[in-house]
Design an enzyme around this catalytic site. Structure first.
Site, PDB file in Angstrom:
ATOM      1  N   HIS A   1      60.622  28.378  22.514  1.00 21.68           N
ATOM      2  CA  HIS A   1      61.283  27.507  21.545  1.00 21.68           C
ATOM      3  C   HIS A   1      61.355  28.187  20.184  1.00 21.68           C
ATOM      4  CE1 HIS A   1      60.094  23.660  23.947  1.00 21.68           C
ATOM      5  NE2 HIS A   1      61.238  24.154  24.351  1.00 21.68           N
TER       6      HIS A   1
ATOM      7  N   ARG B   1      62.947  28.428  31.894  1.00 18.26           N
ATOM      8  CA  ARG B   1      64.203  27.750  32.206  1.00 18.26           C
ATOM      9  C   ARG B   1      64.746  28.282  33.526  1.00 18.26           C
ATOM     10  NH1 ARG B   1      64.393  29.442  26.758  1.00 18.26           N
ATOM     11  NH2 ARG B   1      64.461  27.730  25.240  1.00 18.26           N
TER      12      ARG B   1
ATOM     13  N   HIS C   1      64.376  21.568  34.985  1.00 19.86           N
ATOM     14  CA  HIS C   1      64.059  21.393  33.571  1.00 19.86           C
ATOM     15  C   HIS C   1      62.954  20.352  33.390  1.00 19.86           C
ATOM     16  CE1 HIS C   1      65.183  22.642  29.569  1.00 19.86           C
ATOM     17  NE2 HIS C   1      65.062  21.404  29.148  1.00 19.86           N
TER      18      HIS C   1
ATOM     19  N   TYR D   1      56.880  17.278  23.255  1.00 23.80           N
ATOM     20  CA  TYR D   1      55.963  17.119  24.378  1.00 23.80           C
ATOM     21  C   TYR D   1      54.673  16.432  23.955  1.00 23.80           C
ATOM     22  CZ  TYR D   1      59.244  20.360  26.438  1.00 23.80           C
ATOM     23  OH  TYR D   1      60.397  20.934  26.879  1.00 23.80           O
TER      24      TYR D   1
ATOM     25  N   LYS E   1      67.098  32.641  25.492  1.00 18.04           N
ATOM     26  CA  LYS E   1      68.320  32.431  24.720  1.00 18.04           C
ATOM     27  C   LYS E   1      68.441  33.483  23.629  1.00 18.04           C
ATOM     28  CE  LYS E   1      68.613  27.438  25.501  1.00 18.04           C
ATOM     29  NZ  LYS E   1      68.668  26.091  24.879  1.00 18.04           N
TER      30      LYS E   1
ATOM     31  N   ARG F   1      59.805  22.051  33.872  1.00 21.67           N
ATOM     32  CA  ARG F   1      59.449  22.759  32.636  1.00 21.67           C
ATOM     33  C   ARG F   1      58.783  21.788  31.661  1.00 21.67           C
ATOM     34  NH1 ARG F   1      61.160  26.789  28.866  1.00 21.67           N
ATOM     35  NH2 ARG F   1      62.048  26.016  26.920  1.00 21.67           N
TER      36      ARG F   1
END
Length: 312
Positions: A284, A163, A258, A293, A187, A261
């Site tokens: 993730h 990210r 993004h 994806y 995150k 990505r």
């Protein structure tokens, strides 16, 4: 009546106990203040204890006319977490937001470059990372350093799928050139190690060489990997601008970091990478997020099928 101190207490709790980023904390605080201001102004509610779910739904109805679904979903999550925290800390007796539903998100496929477009983009990037003679003056030296920085940032974004916030938070010590990996803090302050390839290594070495980072570095640089023009840690806005500029130069569809990505993830899956390996690489939490994806890959397969199969 609620106060700014109450919201500040909540934000401090989320920062220290949930590991949320400063950006997320600021967004949550703004969302909560906006909601509470609406309740005071439009519903004449002066105490947190008096808020009911009908009041919160009235606020959501107003917001749904002004913001997109993704923003409304974030606002709803912020309010639910805030009232849950208030109940847990005995500020209110019952949580009026417990049954507040999150708006469903439209299931759209993420925008990506195809493999040829990605090669064109990275070819344009690499062309600017070639060895150049030492610039004649200070101004040229800074321009050259910024060009090397932008190349290294884009190479690393595509090579790793990280990210943009993770990219700007990188320090020099996070790089390991011996095995071509970078330690990324994602995150929730969760860390992962992500590999990168030889083109990204070359671009990073160029940036860290004498004509790159040292030209911009000063006392405010610290160990930050990527620097802004004034020597501090580079801003996310600068990264986005660099991606847009190079996409324009390469004459490929305009994309964001993004989207780069998304492109990296899709191309890895198209190349035969395992879904869980891509999940780990992207950071993730849910495999369902990574599975989006595969939808992109299936869509590309369908397009190739219609172009190539005589009975399509």
């Amino acid at each position: 009546m609620w106060t700014d101190e109450l919201i500040d207490d909540y934000v401090r709790f989320m920062r220290s106990n949930r590991g949320l980023s400063e950006h997320t904390c600021r967004a949550y605080a703004a969302d909560i203040r906006q909601c509470l201001d609406f309740l005071a102004r439009e519903r004449s509610i002066q105490r947190l204890q008096d808020v009911a779910i009908t009041d919160l739904r009235s606020w959501m109805a107003r917001e749904s006319q002004q913001v997109v679904r993704s923003s409304l979903a974030r606002k709803t999550v912020a309010i639910r977490r805030f009232f849950s925290w208030a109940q847990q800390h005995h500020i209110i007796d019952a949580n009026p937001a417990a049954r507040l539903g999150t708006p469903k998100q439209a299931q759209t496929l993420p925008a990506v470059l195809n493999e040829h477009q990605a090669l064109d983009l990275m070819g344009t990037v690499e062309a600017q990372c070639t060895d150049q003679p030492a610039p004649a003056d200070r101004k040229e030296a800074r321009q050259e350093a910024i060009a090397l920085r932008d190349c290294a940032m884009i190479e690393l974004l595509y090579a790793t799928g990280i990210r943009v916030a993770e990219l700007t938070a990188l320090d020099q010590r996070d790089l390991n050139f011996s095995n071509r990996t970078v330690k990324v803090t994602g995150k929730g302050n969760k860390q992962r190690v992500v590999p990168f390839g030889i083109p990204a290594q070359h671009a990073l070495e160029q940036w860290l060489g004498t004509q790159g980072r040292p030209v911009l570095a000063n006392g405010s640089s610290g160990d930050a990997l990527f620097l802004g023009a004034r020597g501090g840690r580079v801003d996310q806005r600068i990264v986005r601008s660099a991606v847009h500029e190079h996409a324009r130069d390469a004459q490929v569809p305009d994309i964001s970091p993004h989207a780069l990505r998304h492109s990296a993830a899709t191309h890895m899956l198209n190349g035969g990478a395992d879904l869980r390996e891509v999940q780990e690489m992207l950071g993730h939490e849910s495999l369902a997020t990574t599975q989006r994806y595969t939808h992109v890959s299936i869509e590309q397969l369908r397009q190739r099928y219609e172009q190539a199969f005589p009975r399509a």
